[in-house]
Scaffold this motif. Sequence first.
Motif, PDB file in Angstrom:
ATOM      1  N   LEU A  11       0.810  -1.215   0.000  1.00 24.77           N
ATOM      2  CA  LEU A  11       0.000   0.000   0.000  1.00 24.77           C
ATOM      3  C   LEU A  11       0.848   1.272   0.000  1.00 24.77           C
ATOM      4  CD1 LEU A  11      -2.707  -1.091   2.613  1.00 24.77           C
ATOM      5  CD2 LEU A  11      -2.792  -1.305   0.122  1.00 24.77           C
ATOM      6  N   VAL A 137      -3.681   3.845  -4.273  1.00 22.50           N
ATOM      7  CA  VAL A 137      -3.867   4.208  -2.866  1.00 22.50           C
ATOM      8  C   VAL A 137      -3.692   5.718  -2.732  1.00 22.50           C
ATOM      9  CG1 VAL A 137      -3.051   3.858  -0.503  1.00 22.50           C
ATOM     10  CG2 VAL A 137      -2.971   1.968  -2.144  1.00 22.50           C
ATOM     11  N   TYR A 184      -8.924   3.906  -1.778  1.00 23.47           N
ATOM     12  CA  TYR A 184      -8.245   2.717  -2.268  1.00 23.47           C
ATOM     13  C   TYR A 184      -9.024   2.170  -3.460  1.00 23.47           C
ATOM     14  CZ  TYR A 184      -6.303   2.664   2.512  1.00 23.47           C
ATOM     15  OH  TYR A 184      -5.709   3.002   3.697  1.00 23.47           O
TER      16      TYR A 184
END
Length: 711
Positions: A11, A137, A184
């Motif tokens: 991430l 992200v 996201y």
Amino acid sequence: MSVPDNIDALLAPRNIVLVGASDRNWSLRVHENLQRFAFGGPVYLVNPNRDRLWDKPCYRTLADLPEAPDHLALFVPAEQTLDILDDARGARSASLYAAGFGEGGETHGLERAARLRGILSRTRIAAVGPNCMGLAVGRSRLSTIPDEQLSALKPGPVAVLTQSGMLAQTLSRGVESTGHSLAYLISCGNQIGLTFADYIDRLAEDNDLRVVACYAEAVPDAERFFAAARKAKRNGKTVVLVKIGGSKAARQAALAHTGAMAGGHAAFDALAQEAGVVRVDSLEDLVEAVALLARAPRPRGKRVAALTNSGAIKSLLTEAADAAGVVFPTLSETTHGRLLAAIPDATPASIYDTKKTISTDQYLAGVRALHDDPNVDAVLVAEELPRAAGIDRKINNLRALDKWIATEAVKPVAIFSPITLSESAYMHEIRAELTGTPWLRDLSKSLRVVARTAMHDLPALQPGSITPERRAALQQLQRSRAGSAGPQALSEAASKQILSLYGVTLPPEEVVPGIEEAERAAARIGYPVVLKAVSADVPHKSDAGLVLLGLNDAAAVREAARTITSRCAAINARLEGLLVARQMSGGVEMAAGIHRDPEMGPVIMVSLGGVWLEVFADSAFGPPGLDLVRAKTMIASLKASQLLAGYRGAPACDVDALAGILVGLGQMALDFGDALDSVDVNPILVRPEGAYALDGLVVLGSNKTAREAAQ
């Protein structure tokens, strides 16, 4: 459950390496997005056939990079993907775009999938995919998604997870059309790397997030998925998803797409409700659910009030309520008084028609009165935004409502438009200004979303522990199955012996070895009796003519025993004995059992029984370990519940006794675990007093260790 070690590296990686970078694949779009979104770390290019690309140096191998790689975006075929991951030079995460990992069951692909699992397990690389379109992200300004129209992501209340790469783009634009940015966007692909469970478990810890919207074809590990969803629920977030599995054709299509088996909706829903997961039927409903939950709490129930200034809208809401599954309740006397005080010439009702555009004070007073009513779980306000400036009263009303929702409302209050409209620039501007109000589109869709997102306030499950006699029976079955492979059906007598340990009541009956013993047993039990073959070779005895009813004397029992013996010999079925049972009548025939879904595992089933089980689609499902409250809720959801309640003057049946059987089966599912394949108790005669299992079939699973067997 624990989050995989390197999911944070996925991430928020330190650097990104585009392996196979070229003008002729997706790497160009990914590179442009990383620049456009100002990713904070270095972006390296690897291609042994290029020295420079996009005015940057191009390295031949990972070993040539100026620093260790952190995130690998692999724009190479499946075999090359495996080779690169096998020597990833310390990379902690990866985007795996290639297909060819078992989609549709192709042999070489399944072998690659097995190799990929081994590599990821050994290297601890957190991988999205394969057969995916990467991820984006907002907080880390990361994007490995090759979509040139992708908008910049930023921290906020919405995440999207999807197994389909194309739908990653579709859903991102759908959510943006509601006025929300994504935090996201993750295209999960085949989930050989990280799964939905891994992502949800991590996203549950994001304080900004409120809703995780998913498109799922298959859930690889149902137990971990629902554990992650429960964690999200505890942290004030909701998982909403469209799930494939409503038809056999859809399940086969999912297998061809991702190589994973999808289960049925009924089994999924039985477990999803416990975990706080909301399943919707369409992508449009998914987007509307996001619009509601990104700004409002989940409704506590399905009781809705609405405010409108149109009699037609009132009629349409009334018409759509049943299909959507909502109720417009009777309001309290206090609410009646408040509504009359606010607008004296409007009739108080849960669909409150003001008949005209009203002042801001009246508008807020009406919404507040509906919101405060104890019989109301959610409030919908019918509005259409003005396409151009000039309608000041409407705009003032909306601004005042938005401020009140953001500061005072404790129940969901949402604006809805009767139909979906394209927005003018002015409409978009006004909606963007009103950041506290959920905006829904289309009357029927708005009602459906409220109904589906409504909470089910049930007490937490408290399954009991296995008793010594149940453990002994399970251990004995495990020993008898040692060395066996594949499911094995027990005889009716053996099945009923186990079921009786779980509170399943049987009619007076005996198992005897032969004809003379059958006559004596019938005399003890009392006529009329039923005679059945006891044979594990014939699970469905009625179809083979091995169940004979209405035997009123010893001669009839003797003749029936000879007939059964002859018929077993004719089909080469081993006759282990004869079961003599009192023939019972009166009441309603129901069925119950334990069904093992290929994706979700065991679920508890109840339905109309006897010969009608396969004729009428009237079944309900619940989770293993269910309690009486859930069991009764399952029974009440059936159309057959009208028969149990006493239809057309018939006496009411003992629903508590039937519910007790479901609770027993729920505990049996927990105790046996993988040692059990299925259980079929059909029919169950539910009488005014008691519920009796007239037949039962237990099928043992493959030779695996059950939850309690070794203890």
